[in-house]
Write a protein that holds these residues in place. Structure first.
Motif, PDB file in Angstrom:
ATOM      1  N   UNK A 294       0.857  -1.222   0.078  1.00  0.00           N
ATOM      2  CA  UNK A 294       0.122  -0.084   0.087  1.00  0.00           C
ATOM      3  C   UNK A 294       0.793   1.261   0.114  1.00  0.00           C
ATOM      4  N   UNK A 295       2.032   1.319   0.564  1.00  0.00           N
ATOM      5  CA  UNK A 295       2.987   2.279   0.730  1.00  0.00           C
ATOM      6  C   UNK A 295       4.215   2.152   0.409  1.00  0.00           C
ATOM      7  N   UNK A 296       4.559   1.913  -1.013  1.00  0.00           N
ATOM      8  CA  UNK A 296       5.732   1.297  -1.438  1.00  0.00           C
ATOM      9  C   UNK A 296       6.729   2.347  -1.145  1.00  0.00           C
ATOM     10  N   UNK A 297       6.556   3.435  -0.665  1.00  0.00           N
ATOM     11  CA  UNK A 297       7.987   4.502  -0.350  1.00  0.00           C
ATOM     12  C   UNK A 297       8.486   4.314   0.830  1.00  0.00           C
ATOM     13  N   UNK A 298       7.603   3.530   1.685  1.00  0.00           N
ATOM     14  CA  UNK A 298       8.109   3.389   3.091  1.00  0.00           C
ATOM     15  C   UNK A 298       9.140   2.373   3.387  1.00  0.00           C
ATOM     16  N   UNK A 299       9.813   2.746   4.359  1.00  0.00           N
ATOM     17  CA  UNK A 299      11.135   1.622   4.727  1.00  0.00           C
ATOM     18  C   UNK A 299      10.901   0.912   6.027  1.00  0.00           C
ATOM     19  N   UNK A 300      11.308  -0.273   6.022  1.00  0.00           N
ATOM     20  CA  UNK A 300      10.785  -1.070   6.983  1.00  0.00           C
ATOM     21  C   UNK A 300      12.235  -1.562   7.750  1.00  0.00           C
ATOM     22  N   UNK A 301      12.286  -1.485   8.940  1.00  0.00           N
ATOM     23  CA  UNK A 301      13.485  -1.961   9.883  1.00  0.00           C
ATOM     24  C   UNK A 301      13.244  -2.890  11.028  1.00  0.00           C
ATOM     25  N   UNK A 302      14.217  -3.524  11.137  1.00  0.00           N
ATOM     26  CA  UNK A 302      14.328  -4.675  12.328  1.00  0.00           C
ATOM     27  C   UNK A 302      14.306  -5.988  11.832  1.00  0.00           C
ATOM     28  N   UNK A 303      14.848  -6.723  12.804  1.00  0.00           N
ATOM     29  CA  UNK A 303      15.155  -8.267  12.546  1.00  0.00           C
ATOM     30  C   UNK A 303      13.849  -8.782  12.518  1.00  0.00           C
ATOM     31  N   UNK A 304      13.781 -10.000  11.851  1.00  0.00           N
ATOM     32  CA  UNK A 304      12.537 -10.845  11.742  1.00  0.00           C
ATOM     33  C   UNK A 304      11.927 -11.335  12.759  1.00  0.00           C
ATOM     34  N   UNK A 305      12.739 -11.561  13.905  1.00  0.00           N
ATOM     35  CA  UNK A 305      11.927 -12.204  15.282  1.00  0.00           C
ATOM     36  C   UNK A 305      11.463 -11.064  16.003  1.00  0.00           C
ATOM     37  N   UNK A 310       9.816  -0.994  12.797  1.00  0.00           N
ATOM     38  CA  UNK A 310      10.189   0.360  12.762  1.00  0.00           C
ATOM     39  C   UNK A 310      10.214   0.792  11.410  1.00  0.00           C
ATOM     40  N   UNK A 311       9.194   1.933  11.337  1.00  0.00           N
ATOM     41  CA  UNK A 311       8.663   2.307   9.790  1.00  0.00           C
ATOM     42  C   UNK A 311       9.159   3.590   9.456  1.00  0.00           C
ATOM     43  N   UNK A 312       9.718   3.947   8.532  1.00  0.00           N
ATOM     44  CA  UNK A 312       9.972   5.510   8.027  1.00  0.00           C
ATOM     45  C   UNK A 312       9.163   5.672   6.915  1.00  0.00           C
ATOM     46  N   UNK A 313       8.380   6.753   7.097  1.00  0.00           N
ATOM     47  CA  UNK A 313       7.283   6.900   6.401  1.00  0.00           C
ATOM     48  C   UNK A 313       7.768   7.912   5.158  1.00  0.00           C
ATOM     49  N   UNK A 314       9.184   8.468   5.288  1.00  0.00           N
ATOM     50  CA  UNK A 314       9.650   9.572   4.614  1.00  0.00           C
ATOM     51  C   UNK A 314       9.134  11.092   4.762  1.00  0.00           C
ATOM     52  N   UNK A 315       7.853  11.261   5.701  1.00  0.00           N
ATOM     53  CA  UNK A 315       7.416  12.280   5.716  1.00  0.00           C
ATOM     54  C   UNK A 315       6.695  12.514   6.989  1.00  0.00           C
ATOM     55  N   UNK A 316       7.149  13.603   7.379  1.00  0.00           N
ATOM     56  CA  UNK A 316       6.525  14.276   8.902  1.00  0.00           C
ATOM     57  C   UNK A 316       5.111  14.444   8.863  1.00  0.00           C
ATOM     58  N   UNK A 317       4.551  14.966   7.659  1.00  0.00           N
ATOM     59  CA  UNK A 317       3.058  15.058   7.674  1.00  0.00           C
ATOM     60  C   UNK A 317       2.532  13.629   7.445  1.00  0.00           C
ATOM     61  N   UNK A 318       2.963  12.785   6.977  1.00  0.00           N
ATOM     62  CA  UNK A 318       2.572  11.423   6.748  1.00  0.00           C
ATOM     63  C   UNK A 318       2.512  10.691   7.996  1.00  0.00           C
ATOM     64  N   UNK A 319       3.439  10.787   8.647  1.00  0.00           N
ATOM     65  CA  UNK A 319       3.626  10.191   9.964  1.00  0.00           C
ATOM     66  C   UNK A 319       2.840  10.758  10.910  1.00  0.00           C
TER      67      UNK A 319
END
Length: 366
Positions: A294-305, A310-319
């Motif tokens: 749904x949000x292809x520009x977002x970036x997702x962080x963290x180990x699989x377990x 932890x999500x970077x939406x790339x925008x303060x307004x979007x967050x």
């Protein structure tokens, strides 16, 4: 309901306290709390039953030696040699109590965080309150006191054992203290102990013997066993003498009788842990897949377990809008702005897919 003012973040006094998630559960429309990193399966029923039964003993003081819960936790941490090691273990009213007690008795001077973008802030808060000079994470200087959250909440970064040891060697002064927060380590796998400093008895002893460096292994048990309201933490000290120094400063009956009963029961619930290890990575990846579609520009962080994303939406307004929509739908998420000063980020807990669908639906308006 929490009140707000010019000096607060919700119920938190912004001038005095560190912001945390988990304060929106009393909303009238509350469905699920995505702002905390607790276990998606909720409180284990066997331990909840033990805790409820313990209320009937509420007219008694808790045992001053924290038994039998302390020994039961020691057996969980070191199944093969708990009797030899449990003298280094002490319980606290959440990890936060123990963090502050240890930093108060640490050698004065400089303080340094782990090498990540940010980390759980109570270590820094305690160090500032106790007059330490702050060093940046990327400073080349070694510090008197270092604090590493591993796995790192909120960023999801993770150092393997060899990397942890290297970081300690490169960052802690001789005679210093190092606090290693492994609260999220038990999510790793059934073999989590082998990947933990819990297994490194001789390394910890030799570090103290040869360089005077004291290693403290911190755990907040309220995340793994989803009991944040009970306040349960522990620390494994480098020696029994360090443990006794903490006990000397700790107020009596720090852990109440309900929390002790819960802990004594929960360490035996192997089925709960098995489903945690099995389902958390699956639900986490499913959540990432749906969000990234749904949000292809977002970036997702963290180990699989891990129990959060932890999500970077790339925008303060979007967050900000994502936070508002989630709260309005009764599924609050954790903003990266307060405390972490990362306003494009949000932290999203791993939850049952049915609950996650509510959050995803709320974000249709983004």
């Amino acid at each position: 309901m929490p009140t707000t003012s010019a000096t607060s973040n919700g119920p938190w006094d912004a001038k005095l306290q560190q912001f945390h998630g988990g304060q929106d559960w009393h909303m009238d429309n509350f469905i699920e709390d995505f702002s905390v990193t607790t276990n998606a399966f909720g409180m284990p029923e066997s331990a909840k039953t033990a805790a409820v039964q313990a209320v009937s003993q509420g007219h008694h003081y808790p045992p001053a030696d924290q038994e039998p819960a302390r020994s039961s936790l020691a057996h969980f941490l070191w199944p093969a040699d708990f009797e030899a090691e449990q003298g280094r273990l002490i319980l606290g009213n959440g990890a936060s109590e123990l963090i502050d007690l240890i930093i108060r008795m640490a050698p004065a001077g400089t303080w340094k965080p782990g090498p990540f973008q940010t980390q759980y802030k109570e270590y820094e808060r305690s160090a500032r309150n106790n007059g330490f000079e702050m060093l940046a994470a990327d400073s080349s200087d070694k510090a008197n006191v270092c604090c590493l959250v591993n796995p790192c909440n909120p960023t999801g970064d993770y150092l393997e054992l060899s990397e942890v040891k290297s970081w300690i060697s490169n960052n802690v002064l001789p005679g210093g203290y190092v606090l290693i927060d492994e609260s999220m380590q038990p999510w790793h796998s059934p073999e989590f102990r082998q990947h933990s400093l819990l297994s490194q008895h001789e390394y910890i002893r030799s570090l103290y013997r040869e360089q005077g460096i004291s290693v403290f292994i911190m755990h907040s048990w309220t995340k793994l066993w989803c009991c944040t309201g009970l306040r349960l933490g522990s620390v494994v000290c480098p020696t029994a003498d360090h443990m006794r120094a903490i006990k000397k400063s700790q107020v009596p009956w720090s852990v109440n009788i309900v929390a002790l009963a819960f802990l004594n029961a929960v360490v035996s619930d192997e089925k709960y842990l098995q489903k945690t290890w099995q389902m958390t990575p699956l639900w986490r990846q499913q959540s990432i897949d749906q969000l990234s579609a749904r949000f292809p520009t977002w970036e997702f962080f963290g180990r699989s377990f891990l129990s959060w994303i932890w999500v970077d939406t790339k925008s303060e307004d979007v967050a900000e809008r994502a936070i508002e929509l989630a709260r309005a739908a009764g599924v609050p998420v954790r903003s990266g702005r307060p405390g972490y000063n990362l306003p494009t980020f949000v932290r999203v807990a791993v939850r049952d897919p049915a609950k996650f669908s509510v959050l995803l639906g709320a974000w249709k308006l983004l």
